[in-house]
Design an enzyme around this catalytic site. Structure first.
Site, PDB file in Angstrom:
ATOM      1  N   HIS A 255      18.745  16.867   6.944  1.00 19.32           N
ATOM      2  CA  HIS A 255      19.550  16.081   7.865  1.00 19.32           C
ATOM      3  C   HIS A 255      19.062  16.166   9.314  1.00 19.32           C
ATOM      4  O   HIS A 255      18.882  15.140   9.963  1.00 19.32           O
ATOM      5  CB  HIS A 255      21.013  16.516   7.770  1.00 19.32           C
ATOM      6  CG  HIS A 255      21.990  15.514   8.286  1.00 19.32           C
ATOM      7  ND1 HIS A 255      21.840  14.154   8.106  1.00 19.32           N
ATOM      8  CD2 HIS A 255      23.171  15.669   8.966  1.00 19.32           C
ATOM      9  CE1 HIS A 255      22.867  13.520   8.651  1.00 19.32           C
ATOM     10  NE2 HIS A 255      23.679  14.400   9.189  1.00 19.32           N
TER      11      HIS A 255
ATOM     12  N   TYR B 151      15.321   5.675   3.354  1.00 22.26           N
ATOM     13  CA  TYR B 151      15.773   5.031   4.590  1.00 22.26           C
ATOM     14  C   TYR B 151      15.849   3.514   4.448  1.00 22.26           C
ATOM     15  O   TYR B 151      15.734   2.780   5.432  1.00 22.26           O
ATOM     16  CB  TYR B 151      14.890   5.418   5.790  1.00 22.26           C
ATOM     17  CG  TYR B 151      15.205   6.788   6.323  1.00 22.26           C
ATOM     18  CD1 TYR B 151      14.756   7.919   5.672  1.00 22.26           C
ATOM     19  CD2 TYR B 151      15.992   6.948   7.456  1.00 22.26           C
ATOM     20  CE1 TYR B 151      15.074   9.180   6.131  1.00 22.26           C
ATOM     21  CE2 TYR B 151      16.310   8.212   7.927  1.00 22.26           C
ATOM     22  CZ  TYR B 151      15.840   9.322   7.252  1.00 22.26           C
ATOM     23  OH  TYR B 151      16.158  10.564   7.712  1.00 22.26           O
TER      24      TYR B 151
ATOM     25  N   HIS C  33      23.513  16.084  15.078  1.00 19.99           N
ATOM     26  CA  HIS C  33      24.390  16.412  13.947  1.00 19.99           C
ATOM     27  C   HIS C  33      25.158  17.709  14.147  1.00 19.99           C
ATOM     28  O   HIS C  33      25.430  18.446  13.189  1.00 19.99           O
ATOM     29  CB  HIS C  33      23.585  16.472  12.649  1.00 19.99           C
ATOM     30  CG  HIS C  33      22.799  15.223  12.371  1.00 19.99           C
ATOM     31  ND1 HIS C  33      23.383  13.987  12.285  1.00 19.99           N
ATOM     32  CD2 HIS C  33      21.463  15.022  12.199  1.00 19.99           C
ATOM     33  CE1 HIS C  33      22.454  13.062  12.048  1.00 19.99           C
ATOM     34  NE2 HIS C  33      21.286  13.669  12.004  1.00 19.99           N
TER      35      HIS C  33
ATOM     36  N   ASP D 159       0.844  -1.199   0.000  1.00 22.99           N
ATOM     37  CA  ASP D 159       0.000   0.000   0.000  1.00 22.99           C
ATOM     38  C   ASP D 159       0.879   1.248   0.000  1.00 22.99           C
ATOM     39  O   ASP D 159       0.679   2.155   0.785  1.00 22.99           O
ATOM     40  CB  ASP D 159      -0.925  -0.020   1.221  1.00 22.99           C
ATOM     41  CG  ASP D 159      -2.015   1.027   1.135  1.00 22.99           C
ATOM     42  OD1 ASP D 159      -2.348   1.406   0.015  1.00 22.99           O
ATOM     43  OD2 ASP D 159      -2.497   1.462   2.201  1.00 22.99           O
TER      44      ASP D 159
HETATM   45 FE   FE2 Z   1      20.591  12.787   6.924  1.00 24.16          FE
END
Ligand code: FE2
Length: 353
Positions: free
Chosen positions: A240, A84, A213, A52
């Site tokens: 990010h 991902y 980060h 789906d």
């Molecule tokens: Fe990233």
């Protein structure tokens, strides 16, 4: 990529030089409202979603908000980290395919501009995959050769009155490297009469006041920021960090190790930096902020959402950030940007202390 995508890239190439009459057609069409900047994170939570159009709830919410926005975006700038797939066993490439089907409802009909993120690296020597970026570059082609780039990770495109330069946070950017040589050659080519708005995209933000980060973009900032200031880049979009942040118009290019003095200052020749890593993904929001909020940070909020940029003419562009928890046309952050060449005065009234 579908045929419509390939057709657009052909038009994109035409914008450069081959058939000026088509340039006019496209420019007039796109000039009225040019929507930019969204970052989508998507991944599958369970097999139940595989049939789906797999996605997280938040990713789908973001894309739906984008589609329902009455401003009607015409181009999407995807500032990296797409599927991902690398978070699944053996970098399950099925996740790349399901993500492609999820976003097809939009990018079959309008151009999406791709930026390389860290989740596109897909470097997995433990399973014999030693060539980085393979799933991403095999699926999402970009017209890098049209801008004399030797790599799909850095390139430029012209869209209506915007000249968009895509940089790679995950390719070499030291002195004498291919990306640096290309950028040094590219920036002087930008004709601000033809394309008044100069926009740079990258994945890892240079200015980030969230705890996630921290400093990851710093070495690239040290290498390239002075160039963006010299050539009066209007806006820099990054992702990010899974949240939203907009900076004042600042630079920090005076720093030299030998005499210190490292501090961002208001700079009317500098870009505004905007982080839109808030598309929604399996990793969730970046909620931890560095306190107190730095003076250079104009607005920050850990919510999923997307941003739009409407370029009205060569002097003014209207920018909005929309949150997923709000109605489709509700604006959470809004500002008029003035072009650095044609209206070079600052939007900023207060000064940094
Ligand atoms: Fe990233």
């Amino acid at each position: 990529m579908g045929d419509s995508g390939r057709a657009w890239f052909k038009h994109c190439h035409l914008l450069d030089s081959e058939r000026p009459e088509e340039i006019c057609t496209w420019s007039n069409h796109l000039l009225q409202v040019l929507h930019l900047s969204i970052r989508l994170h998507s991944s599958l939570h369970s097999q139940e979603l595989a049939g789906d159009l797999g996605q997280t709830y938040d990713s789908n919410d973001t894309l739906t908000h984008y589609e329902k926005n009455s401003m009607g975006g015409q181009t999407l700038l995807v500032v990296g980290d797409l599927s991902y797939a690398d978070r699944y066993p053996n970098h399950d490439n099925v996740r790349w395919d399901t993500w492609g089907r999820f976003v097809e409802r939009s990018n079959a009909y309008q151009p999406w501009i791709w930026v390389t993120g860290n989740h596109e690296i897909d470097f997995a020597p433990e399973i014999g995959e030693t060539k980085p970026f393979k799933p991403f570059t095999h699926r999402y082609h970009v017209p890098h050769r049209a801008s004399n780039s030797t790599s799909p990770h850095w390139y430029s495109v012209k869209i209506a009155s915007a000249y968009i330069i895509v940089l790679s946070s995950y390719s070499a950017y030291g002195e004498y490297t291919p990306q640096t040589l290309w950028l040094q050659d590219e920036l002087p080519k930008v004709n601000r009469s033809q394309t008044p708005w100069l926009i740079v995209l990258m994945h890892s933000p240079w200015y980030n006041s969230y705890a996630d980060h921290v400093m990851e973009g710093e070495s690239m900032r040290v290498m390239y920021e002075w160039l963006l200031v010299r050539y009066k880049v209007d806006l820099v979009f990054a992702g990010h960090v899974h949240a939203y942040e907009r900076s004042e118009r600042i630079s920090n290019i005076a720093y030299r190790v030998v005499y210190g003095g490292c501090r961002p200052v208001l700079d009317e020749n500098a870009p505004v930096y905007i982080t839109v890593g808030d598309g929604g993904n399996v990793e969730g929001l970046s909620k931890n902020m560095i306190e107190p909020q730095p003076e250079y940070s104009a607005y920050r909020e850990a919510s999923f959402g997307h941003a739009t940029l409407s370029i009205r003419n060569r002097t003014h562009a209207f920018y909005n950030w929309h949150r997923n928890q709000d109605g489709y046309n509700i604006v959470a952050d809004s500002v008029w940007f003035h072009n650095r060449i044609w209206t070079p005065y600052s939007e900023i009234l207060p000064s940094l202390k």
